[in-house]
Design an enzyme around this catalytic site. Structure first.
Site, PDB file in Angstrom:
ATOM      1  N   HIS A   1       0.837  -1.204   0.000  1.00 55.86           N
ATOM      2  CA  HIS A   1       0.000   0.000   0.000  1.00 55.86           C
ATOM      3  C   HIS A   1       0.870   1.251   0.000  1.00 55.86           C
ATOM      4  O   HIS A   1       2.015   1.213   0.434  1.00 55.86           O
ATOM      5  CB  HIS A   1      -0.828   0.103   1.294  1.00 55.86           C
ATOM      6  CG  HIS A   1      -1.585  -1.110   1.670  1.00 55.86           C
ATOM      7  ND1 HIS A   1      -2.950  -1.178   1.565  1.00 55.86           N
ATOM      8  CD2 HIS A   1      -1.189  -2.298   2.199  1.00 55.86           C
ATOM      9  CE1 HIS A   1      -3.363  -2.359   2.009  1.00 55.86           C
ATOM     10  NE2 HIS A   1      -2.313  -3.050   2.399  1.00 55.86           N
TER      11      HIS A   1
ATOM     12  N   GLU B   1       2.770  -0.904   4.392  1.00 56.53           N
ATOM     13  CA  GLU B   1       2.439   0.468   3.979  1.00 56.53           C
ATOM     14  C   GLU B   1       3.730   1.230   3.704  1.00 56.53           C
ATOM     15  O   GLU B   1       4.708   1.086   4.445  1.00 56.53           O
ATOM     16  CB  GLU B   1       1.662   1.196   5.090  1.00 56.53           C
ATOM     17  CG  GLU B   1       0.262   0.690   5.329  1.00 56.53           C
ATOM     18  CD  GLU B   1      -0.789   1.378   4.449  1.00 56.53           C
ATOM     19  OE1 GLU B   1      -0.399   2.201   3.587  1.00 56.53           O
ATOM     20  OE2 GLU B   1      -1.984   1.075   4.632  1.00 56.53           O
TER      21      GLU B   1
ATOM     22  N   HIS C   1      -2.719  -3.228  -3.133  1.00 57.67           N
ATOM     23  CA  HIS C   1      -4.079  -3.110  -2.602  1.00 57.67           C
ATOM     24  C   HIS C   1      -5.096  -2.994  -3.745  1.00 57.67           C
ATOM     25  O   HIS C   1      -6.181  -3.582  -3.696  1.00 57.67           O
ATOM     26  CB  HIS C   1      -4.153  -1.875  -1.688  1.00 57.67           C
ATOM     27  CG  HIS C   1      -5.310  -1.889  -0.752  1.00 57.67           C
ATOM     28  ND1 HIS C   1      -5.574  -0.854   0.111  1.00 57.67           N
ATOM     29  CD2 HIS C   1      -6.295  -2.801  -0.538  1.00 57.67           C
ATOM     30  CE1 HIS C   1      -6.661  -1.139   0.810  1.00 57.67           C
ATOM     31  NE2 HIS C   1      -7.116  -2.307   0.437  1.00 57.67           N
TER      32      HIS C   1
HETATM   33 ZN   LIG Z   1      -4.142   0.469   0.804  1.00 57.14          ZN
END
Ligand SMILES: [Zn+2]
Length: 270
Positions: free
Chosen positions: A43, A107, A155
């Site tokens: 992400h 992330e 994602h």
């Molecule tokens: Zn995401």
């Protein structure tokens, strides 16, 4: 007499311990076991570093790892791998859904798509150092959990109607050169592209069926409606980021066909 009292006390203590604690003996180990983790989902945070860290530690979203954008870049572990992080939400790949329970979420601090000084939409680039740290982390996770290449995803791949991260600036090809993720053969794609330019594009239904075989959540009903175009767009962001308009063209059709053929060969080899 004193010794007898002590002995009785010890027996009583042993009884208490035996009643309140189950003693587990792990001297044996079964051969039939594997990791619960099948996927790695990448992400961008869409926020600056301070806000990313605050949101991912204090709100109802989280990830196992956060790659910062400071210098030097740091890899922060926010959730142990044995725990479920809340990063993918409603998500699908192949026959799997709700991927949080079977994935590691990473992330990267990157603001995604923002207006630049000219007022145009622009995608923030990832730094080389962020990607280098990510590659080391991915190799470690892939090796420990035996993740297959087609299960290293963005994602947007697993939630194409809701998400666009990690976006078209994410360097999937660089990762593939490091043996991470699925990629296509460029020479074969050129040949297939020429074939489709001469003979015409495959039908919408055929392309949609192939996207579904690759893992994407798409309904192969043979029309290019807004949902199906969105799936094609996130596919293009991943494999052909120079143009991601969600329109089927010869190069996109060729990449899809080559990935399908590569999957068939690896199935045959297994
Ligand atoms: Zn995401």
């Amino acid at each position: 007499m004193r010794i007898v009292k002590r002995l009785l006390f010890c027996v009583w203590m042993l009884g208490v311990v035996a009643c309140t604690h189950t003693v587990v003996d792990d001297v044996y180990s079964a051969r039939g076991q594997d990791s619960r983790i099948k996927y790695i989902i990448i992400h961008y945070t869409g926020e600056n570093q301070e806000d990313s860290l605050r949101i991912l530690t204090e709100q109802q979203v989280s990830a196992h790892y956060l790659i910062t954008d400071e210098s030097p870049v740091r890899v922060l572990q926010l959730v142990p791998e044995s725990q479920r992080a809340w990063h993918s939400g409603e998500s699908y790949w192949g026959k799997d859904s709700q991927l949080n329970g079977i994935s590691i979420g990473i992330e990267i601090v990157n603001s995604g798509q923002r207006k630049n000084a000219m007022g145009d939409e622009a995608w923030q680039p990832y730094s080389s150092e962020q990607i280098e740290r990510l590659i080391l982390l991915l190799k470690d996770i892939q090796q420990r959990h035996q993740i297959t290449p087609e299960h290293i995803l963005g994602h947007s791949d697993v939630a194409p109607l809701r998400k666009i991260d990690p976006g078209p600036n994410f360097p999937w090809q660089w990762l593939a050169q490091e043996g991470l993720g699925r990629w296509y053969d460029e020479d074969r794609v050129v040949q297939l592209m020429q074939y489709y330019q001469q003979k015409g594009l495959p039908s919408a239904e055929k392309v949609q069926q192939n996207l579904r075989k690759l893992g994407y959540f798409i309904e192969p009903h043979g029309k290019w409606d807004s949902d199906n175009r969105q799936v094609l767009q996130v596919f293009q962001m991943h494999y052909r980021p120079l143009r991601y308009d969600g329109v089927l063209d010869a190069q996109t059709a060729a990449i899809i066909e080559d990935l399908i053929q590569t999957d068939k060969k690896s199935l045959f080899n297994n």
